[in-house]
Design a protein around this motif. Sequence first.
Motif, PDB file in Angstrom:
ATOM      1  N   SER A 100     102.429  -7.487  99.189  1.00  0.00           N
ATOM      2  CA  SER A 100     101.289  -7.303  98.283  1.00  0.00           C
ATOM      3  C   SER A 100     100.659  -5.922  98.341  1.00  0.00           C
ATOM      4  O   SER A 100     100.001  -5.496  97.389  1.00  0.00           O
ATOM      5  CB  SER A 100     100.210  -8.338  98.607  1.00  0.00           C
ATOM      6  OG  SER A 100      99.604  -8.067  99.876  1.00  0.00           O
ATOM      7  N   ALA A 140      97.230 -11.473  92.889  1.00  0.00           N
ATOM      8  CA  ALA A 140      97.171 -10.782  91.588  1.00  0.00           C
ATOM      9  C   ALA A 140      95.731 -10.493  91.185  1.00  0.00           C
ATOM     10  O   ALA A 140      95.420  -9.401  90.675  1.00  0.00           O
ATOM     11  CB  ALA A 140      97.869 -11.624  90.521  1.00  0.00           C
ATOM     12  N   PRO A 192      93.658 -17.089  85.705  1.00  0.00           N
ATOM     13  CA  PRO A 192      93.534 -15.719  86.218  1.00  0.00           C
ATOM     14  C   PRO A 192      92.149 -15.118  86.019  1.00  0.00           C
ATOM     15  O   PRO A 192      91.652 -14.404  86.892  1.00  0.00           O
ATOM     16  CB  PRO A 192      94.597 -14.947  85.416  1.00  0.00           C
ATOM     17  CG  PRO A 192      95.577 -15.986  84.979  1.00  0.00           C
ATOM     18  CD  PRO A 192      94.776 -17.225  84.749  1.00  0.00           C
ATOM     19  N   ARG A 195      99.877 -16.404  95.339  1.00  0.00           N
ATOM     20  CA  ARG A 195     100.362 -15.378  94.417  1.00  0.00           C
ATOM     21  C   ARG A 195      99.295 -15.054  93.370  1.00  0.00           C
ATOM     22  O   ARG A 195      99.066 -13.887  93.015  1.00  0.00           O
ATOM     23  CB  ARG A 195     101.652 -15.841  93.746  1.00  0.00           C
ATOM     24  CG  ARG A 195     102.308 -14.759  92.884  1.00  0.00           C
ATOM     25  CD  ARG A 195     103.622 -15.235  92.303  1.00  0.00           C
ATOM     26  NE  ARG A 195     104.709 -15.206  93.276  1.00  0.00           N
ATOM     27  CZ  ARG A 195     105.263 -16.278  93.822  1.00  0.00           C
ATOM     28  NH1 ARG A 195     104.852 -17.489  93.488  1.00  0.00           N
ATOM     29  NH2 ARG A 195     106.235 -16.155  94.697  1.00  0.00           N
ATOM     30  N   GLN A 219      94.414  -7.643  93.376  1.00  0.00           N
ATOM     31  CA  GLN A 219      94.969  -6.354  92.955  1.00  0.00           C
ATOM     32  C   GLN A 219      94.286  -5.861  91.688  1.00  0.00           C
ATOM     33  O   GLN A 219      93.973  -4.671  91.561  1.00  0.00           O
ATOM     34  CB  GLN A 219      96.476  -6.487  92.754  1.00  0.00           C
ATOM     35  CG  GLN A 219      97.248  -6.699  94.050  1.00  0.00           C
ATOM     36  CD  GLN A 219      98.692  -7.088  93.823  1.00  0.00           C
ATOM     37  OE1 GLN A 219      99.033  -7.658  92.780  1.00  0.00           O
ATOM     38  NE2 GLN A 219      99.565  -6.812  94.784  1.00  0.00           N
TER      39      GLN A 219
END
Length: 222
Positions: free
Chosen positions: A160, A91, A53, A87, A94
């Motif tokens: 989303s 994330a 991430p 996905r 966002q």
Amino acid sequence: MRLTIVAATGGIGRHLVEQAVAGGHEVTAVARRPRDLPPGIRTVAVDLAAPDPRALASAVRGADAVLSGLGPRDPRTDVGITSGGTRAIVAAMQAEHVRRIIIVSAAPVGPVPVPGQPKPPRHDPGDGFFMRHLGSRFARALFGKHYADLALTEQILRDSGLEWTVSRPPKLIDKPLTGTYRVALNRNIRGGFSVPRADVAHHMLRMVDQPETVKQVVGVAS
């Protein structure tokens, strides 16, 4: 324009990088092996099968748009990477307040059910007789799990809140860029059986600045 290109060494991704650089854009290229990318661009190493991430966040930070050519190496066995990777990309976007994303899906995905759309139309409105009765059935028999994963990927985008666009090409082929292709909103292309990967990349780059394609599925074919 600052563009983040995901799966930058893939069949469509390498064309996205080449064309974006030629167009004068500032490119951040995301790939599992960024050493395979040309010099002179920013690269971020991310394995989308198990994405980091923090690395993805750094890759999309400050981008005007994210373009993803993510897909499995073998669509018959390598299932799940597109939805899982998308996905993670969503994330990261966002978290970094990046809004615009364009991804590659596939023409036969429209009639595939997903939790958010359990009863889709039986046929894509752009399909002719062959695709309705033979071609789509044959494709789903071979790549059904892959198309189910792409349908889930599209659902992830719809949920989303981002400014997304889905590109749905038919069979991808390795031919030079033509710059000449047909497009249609929310339907496949009648009689469109193939399209060069280079043309799909060209169209994806064009759609970055086309507000009418935001939150739309776009068919593209030769």
